[in-house]
Scaffold this motif. Sequence first.
Motif, mmCIF file in Angstrom:
data_model
loop_
_atom_site.group_PDB
_atom_site.id
_atom_site.type_symbol
_atom_site.label_atom_id
_atom_site.label_comp_id
_atom_site.label_asym_id
_atom_site.label_seq_id
_atom_site.Cartn_x
_atom_site.Cartn_y
_atom_site.Cartn_z
ATOM 1 N N THR A 147 0.846 -1.189 0.000
ATOM 2 C CA THR A 147 0.000 0.000 0.000
ATOM 3 C C THR A 147 0.884 1.242 0.000
ATOM 4 O OG1 THR A 147 -0.131 0.137 2.416
ATOM 5 C CG2 THR A 147 -1.789 -1.209 1.304
ATOM 6 N N GLU A 179 -3.042 2.497 -6.042
ATOM 7 C CA GLU A 179 -3.978 1.424 -5.729
ATOM 8 C C GLU A 179 -3.273 0.331 -4.931
ATOM 9 O OE1 GLU A 179 -5.696 0.008 -9.336
ATOM 10 O OE2 GLU A 179 -6.890 1.810 -9.669
ATOM 11 N N ASN A 180 -3.983 -0.245 -3.968
ATOM 12 C CA ASN A 180 -3.424 -1.329 -3.171
ATOM 13 C C ASN A 180 -3.191 -2.558 -4.047
ATOM 14 O OD1 ASN A 180 -3.702 0.362 -0.998
ATOM 15 N ND2 ASN A 180 -5.591 -0.599 -0.253
ATOM 16 N N ARG A 184 -0.145 0.947 -9.587
ATOM 17 C CA ARG A 184 -0.899 1.852 -10.452
ATOM 18 C C ARG A 184 -1.390 3.025 -9.618
ATOM 19 N NH1 ARG A 184 -5.416 -1.556 -13.489
ATOM 20 N NH2 ARG A 184 -5.496 0.315 -14.814
ATOM 21 N N SER A 232 -3.631 5.721 -8.002
ATOM 22 C CA SER A 232 -5.035 5.701 -7.618
ATOM 23 C C SER A 232 -5.814 6.729 -8.427
ATOM 24 C CB SER A 232 -5.186 6.001 -6.125
ATOM 25 O OG SER A 232 -6.547 6.178 -5.781
ATOM 26 N N ASN A 262 -8.747 7.781 -7.388
ATOM 27 C CA ASN A 262 -9.659 8.427 -6.446
ATOM 28 C C ASN A 262 -9.011 9.579 -5.697
ATOM 29 O OD1 ASN A 262 -11.850 6.669 -6.955
ATOM 30 N ND2 ASN A 262 -10.897 5.102 -5.673
ATOM 31 N N GLY A 298 -14.351 -2.467 -10.080
ATOM 32 C CA GLY A 298 -13.179 -1.880 -9.471
ATOM 33 C C GLY A 298 -13.328 -0.371 -9.415
ATOM 34 N N SER A 299 -12.194 0.324 -9.346
ATOM 35 C CA SER A 299 -12.214 1.777 -9.239
ATOM 36 C C SER A 299 -12.033 2.470 -10.575
ATOM 37 C CB SER A 299 -11.106 2.235 -8.285
ATOM 38 O OG SER A 299 -9.838 1.847 -8.780
ATOM 39 N N ARG A 300 -11.837 1.701 -11.659
ATOM 40 C CA ARG A 300 -11.481 2.308 -12.939
ATOM 41 C C ARG A 300 -12.561 2.224 -14.007
ATOM 42 N NH1 ARG A 300 -5.943 3.400 -13.823
ATOM 43 N NH2 ARG A 300 -4.737 3.101 -11.919
#
Length: 717
Positions: free
Chosen positions: A71, A76-77, A95, A97, A99, A385-387
């Motif tokens: 982390t 990203e974790n 990668r 983040s 956010n 995911g977040s992407r």
Amino acid sequence: MKTIITLFTFLSCLIIQAQTTLTGKVTDAKGHPVAYANVFVDGTYDGAITGEDGTFSFTTDATGSQILSITSLGFENVKQPVNIENYTPQDIKLRESVNTLDAVVISAGTFSAGDNTKVTALKPMDIVTTAGSAGNIIAALQTLPGTQTVGESGRLFVRGGESDETQTFVDGIRVAQPYSATANNLPTRGRFSPFLFKGMTFSTGGYSAEFGEALSSVLLMNTIEEPDMARTDVSLMTVGAGVGHTSKWEKSSLSVNTSYINLQPYQWVVPQNVSWNKAYQTFSGETVYRYKLASGTIKFYTAFDHSDFSVNQDDVNQPEPIRTGINNDNLYMNTSYKGSLGNQWTLQAGIGYGYSHNKIGLDENRVKNTENSAHLKLKVIKGFGSRFKVTFGADHFITDFSEDYNEPAGFSYNSGYYNGITAGYAEGDLIFSKDFALKAGVRTTYSSVIGQGAVEPRVALGYKPGKKGQFSLAYGDFHQTPKQDYLKYFRNLEYETTAHYIFNYMYNAEGKTFRAEAYYKDYNNLVKYDGTQAAYDSNYNNKGYGYAQGIDLFYRDSKSIRYLDYWISYSYIDSKRDYRNYEKEVTPSYIARHNFSIVTKYWIDSMRSQLGVTYSYNSGRPYDNANEAAFMNSHTKSYNNLSLSWAYLISQQKILYFSVSNVTGSNNIFGYTYANNPGADGMYARQAITQPASRFFFVGFFWTISDNKKTNQLENL
């Protein structure tokens, strides 16, 4: 003793043999080392922090298959499966983040106020603290680039479009009648009080596939999700009075605002340029009830108002003024739900209903009309995911309009129409990195009244070359059913269409925002008709066309000078249309080529006061001079308006507020109407379209009652 030493040596060897050293290096996507990243084995205390060169090394007594976690702030974790016995040095790439606060956000054509957005240009309080706006949401938005100040209307005109080309939504549900009732050439106001809304998004073009039936823009208003506390607000004003109250419980809350406005006492004191028989008066109210469910929130919103007035309006073609009276009843309500379905699924749904009824008197002639409208909405969002996320949904709009016109001599005419619009859309948001994002979607729609469908592709890109600046591009096709003025007489029409092309640059530093945007709009299928105005016996077609292109600039600074917050906006627009009853393609009468505004707010600590100053300038607008051969070749003089406001904090919860618009008394003229026939000298007489009054004065006392003695209405003035 020898036995004890031997046993200790044996156990130490077992411990040493059970420990494994884990090493490796952590880098970003470009191969640069990532320092101070946390690397550890899940479920243990074994781990280390990477050095300046990105390397790590630590020992663990874990065995078998494990998860190595990495982390780092801004990335990203990562969870990397490893086998301790067969471990080899790891090269791990992180990668960035998406956010983070400095991640790219697509901002082409969009201004936001509040709403927790990273592209906020205005704060929530700015909607009503702008001097000269007098608490009117639309008036405050007219200080932003891309808008036109059309003083005889008061509605929102955006980038070459008429006011009906902008749609208004409350909590995602369309409002069919967003403006108060008014007569010809008298400015109206938005129906909604700003006090119940947490934020607004004003799109000047290129908006999401979620929204349709708007050729130019959308105004999205979201009510407060959860109030901070119970409170009561009392307002005493020179034009009326209002009271609001919020109650808050464990899982629910209720907010109510009511007001009564009567301009008669004010008009006794302040001279008017209009001959009133009965001054404008209205009784209105709004309420929001919110209830928290296990996985979401449901809201019930209701707004109503009753207004009436009577005025004598001069007409250059009539020897005596026309006595015009309007009695209007309006109701709007919606129910909306937003909640999580789990596994990154989100559901939004709602239904809205609008009712408007007008009784209109034009001397002895009578007009009655009624509009019933509804909007059903379903929206589903699935995140991957977040992407990446996908949004899809459907809308159904209903409009049922009827109008009766009657003259004492016996002539009468009944008109109206029913329209059902069904639409579906799908849109994807793909974030490649915190520097590059894509939004692409498509909307399909079908209108029953014209019997026609349409497909509307939309796409937008965002690229962030540095920490504070970013570029955005947007393209979209937009369709809109012809407006009520035409459909009530003639329904054999087609969709009016436009294509938007937008290029945007935005710079966002702490306390400073700069936006520059260039755009081009291509209009087709605009409605044309013959005669002096759209009437029951006019001939209609969709042969109109036009374009709008320009540059919008916006700069805001709340950091450089202590206690001073200001913004400057400028718009240049080149727009022409051949539509309505125009003879050829020309600049419409509501467009000023140059538009400039500066809004300042300064807190004077020693005087416990906030001073507001707003100055607006528009270059002259075109009009058709009947005494000239060329069509739409004359221009009015430029528009100038300097407005001041002052809020004085009597005590922490009591405020005295004063404002005056058009301080210098500029005689702003918005155009001219001409006689139908020439006079004895061969010239056509004309009549100027002017302001209802040279200035507007406002004085108010605002008192807040709450357990928190620091709460007041300063942010709402």
